[in-house]
Design a protein around this motif. Structure first.
Motif, PDB file in Angstrom:
ATOM      1  N   VAL A 137      -3.499   0.596   4.997  1.00  0.00           N
ATOM      2  CA  VAL A 137      -4.362   0.220   3.879  1.00  0.00           C
ATOM      3  C   VAL A 137      -5.432   1.287   3.687  1.00  0.00           C
ATOM      4  N   ALA A 138      -5.606   1.769   2.448  1.00  0.00           N
ATOM      5  CA  ALA A 138      -6.626   2.774   2.170  1.00  0.00           C
ATOM      6  C   ALA A 138      -7.463   2.369   0.960  1.00  0.00           C
ATOM      7  N   ASP A 139      -8.774   2.214   1.179  1.00  0.00           N
ATOM      8  CA  ASP A 139      -9.718   1.883   0.112  1.00  0.00           C
ATOM      9  C   ASP A 139     -11.097   2.286   0.591  1.00  0.00           C
ATOM     10  N   ASP A 140     -11.918   2.847  -0.300  1.00  0.00           N
ATOM     11  CA  ASP A 140     -13.224   3.328   0.141  1.00  0.00           C
ATOM     12  C   ASP A 140     -14.254   2.218   0.300  1.00  0.00           C
ATOM     13  N   GLN A 141     -13.912   0.992  -0.118  1.00  0.00           N
ATOM     14  CA  GLN A 141     -14.841  -0.130   0.039  1.00  0.00           C
ATOM     15  C   GLN A 141     -14.394  -1.007   1.206  1.00  0.00           C
TER      16      GLN A 141
ATOM     17  N   LYS B 105      -5.789  -5.262  -8.233  1.00  0.00           N
ATOM     18  CA  LYS B 105      -6.360  -5.909  -7.049  1.00  0.00           C
ATOM     19  C   LYS B 105      -6.450  -7.420  -7.201  1.00  0.00           C
ATOM     20  N   GLU B 106      -6.382  -7.900  -8.434  1.00  0.00           N
ATOM     21  CA  GLU B 106      -6.426  -9.347  -8.653  1.00  0.00           C
ATOM     22  C   GLU B 106      -5.082 -10.011  -8.362  1.00  0.00           C
ATOM     23  N   SER B 107      -4.061  -9.203  -8.073  1.00  0.00           N
ATOM     24  CA  SER B 107      -2.753  -9.771  -7.749  1.00  0.00           C
ATOM     25  C   SER B 107      -2.861 -10.673  -6.526  1.00  0.00           C
ATOM     26  N   GLY B 108      -2.151 -11.757  -6.552  1.00  0.00           N
ATOM     27  CA  GLY B 108      -2.196 -12.702  -5.441  1.00  0.00           C
ATOM     28  C   GLY B 108      -1.356 -12.250  -4.271  1.00  0.00           C
ATOM     29  N   PRO B 109      -1.440 -12.982  -3.160  1.00  0.00           N
ATOM     30  CA  PRO B 109      -0.699 -12.593  -1.956  1.00  0.00           C
ATOM     31  C   PRO B 109       0.806 -12.532  -2.161  1.00  0.00           C
ATOM     32  N   GLN B 110       1.348 -13.423  -3.010  1.00  0.00           N
ATOM     33  CA  GLN B 110       2.800 -13.416  -3.214  1.00  0.00           C
ATOM     34  C   GLN B 110       3.254 -12.105  -3.838  1.00  0.00           C
ATOM     35  N   LEU B 111       2.551 -11.664  -4.883  1.00  0.00           N
ATOM     36  CA  LEU B 111       2.952 -10.438  -5.576  1.00  0.00           C
ATOM     37  C   LEU B 111       2.736  -9.212  -4.693  1.00  0.00           C
ATOM     38  N   ILE B 112       1.612  -9.168  -3.978  1.00  0.00           N
ATOM     39  CA  ILE B 112       1.362  -8.038  -3.082  1.00  0.00           C
ATOM     40  C   ILE B 112       2.431  -7.995  -1.997  1.00  0.00           C
TER      41      ILE B 112
ATOM     42  N   VAL C   3     -13.143  -4.579   0.531  1.00  0.00           N
ATOM     43  CA  VAL C   3     -11.807  -4.615  -0.072  1.00  0.00           C
ATOM     44  C   VAL C   3     -10.746  -4.383   0.997  1.00  0.00           C
ATOM     45  N   ARG C   4     -10.987  -3.407   1.881  1.00  0.00           N
ATOM     46  CA  ARG C   4     -10.032  -3.158   2.970  1.00  0.00           C
ATOM     47  C   ARG C   4      -9.866  -4.402   3.832  1.00  0.00           C
TER      48      ARG C   4
END
Length: 214
Positions: free
Chosen positions: A6-10, A106-113, A13-14
């Motif tokens: 996982v890569a995100d600067d916040q 990022k608003e995608s839910g766990p199922q889609l991710i 969010v990570r």
């Protein structure tokens, strides 16, 4: 088990993405990066099955990192899924041209991710339904004659293709057509083989080019 970086600067969010991914029974988070340079280094070191990269990161942005990890010149590419808050065409196009196997909001839910991570790990591609129709709509007016399938699609394959092209996940297609997940995957595999395309994104583009969806 699918190993994910996982890569995100916040940091919040990570943390959220890590918790979400770790809630999935078949996914393991093996590393986290706060910028693009670190993401590329860790991906090359850890060799995850999938790298989940934010678009906007310091050092290298998500598209630049994707190109280094999954571009056409990379000998041993890493499957990359790009995730962002920003629903911008240039981000979608840039990520896919760089070699990404998926593009999510990022608003995608766990199922889609989860489905996107699994698809990428299997060499397939999945784009967030929120952007699929708009992105592929660019192909609704064919500039050239689309390739013909090696053999005619069955009625059921046509139904599956039409739903796939609107951005529905395999699970959602199964629910619409009252099919098991395994049956949906079998039909999609048949569609890809007959069309001679590599993934569901290219199949969806073909559906738009030929007027199956518009």
């Amino acid at each position: 088990m699918i190993r994910v970086l996982v890569a995100d600067d916040q940091e919040p969010v990570r943390t959220g993405l890590r918790l979400l991914l770790q809630s999935l029974p078949d996914v393991e988070v093996v590393g986290e990066a706060a910028d693009g340079v670190e993401a590329v280094r860790l991906a090359r070191e850890l060799r995850p099955d999938v790298a989940l990269l934010d678009i906007r990161m310091p050092g290298l942005n998500g598209i630049e990192a994707t190109s280094l990890l999954a571009g056409a010149a990379v000998g041993e590419p890493v499957a990359v899924v790009v995730i962002t808050t920003f629903d911008l065409d240039e981000y979608v196009h840039g990520a896919l041209r760089a070699g990404a196997k998926g593009f999510l909001l990022k608003e995608s839910g766990p199922q889609l991710i989860g489905e996107a991570v699994r698809a990428a790990a299997n060499g397939d591609a999945l784009i967030s339904p929120q952007v699929t129709a708009r992105l592929l709509g660019e192909f609704s007016r064919p500039a050239k004659r689309a390739r013909q399938p090696s053999s005619p699609l069955t009625a059921r394959e046509e139904e599956v293709l039409a739903l796939l092209a609107t951005g529905l996940t395999n699970t959602e297609i199964g629910e619409r057509l009252y099919l098991s997940l395994g049956t949906v995957k079998t039909h999609i595999a048949g569609v890809l083989a007959k069309l001679g395309v590599r993934n569901r994104v290219e199949a969806a583009m073909w559906a738009y080019e030929t007027g199956r969806v518009g």
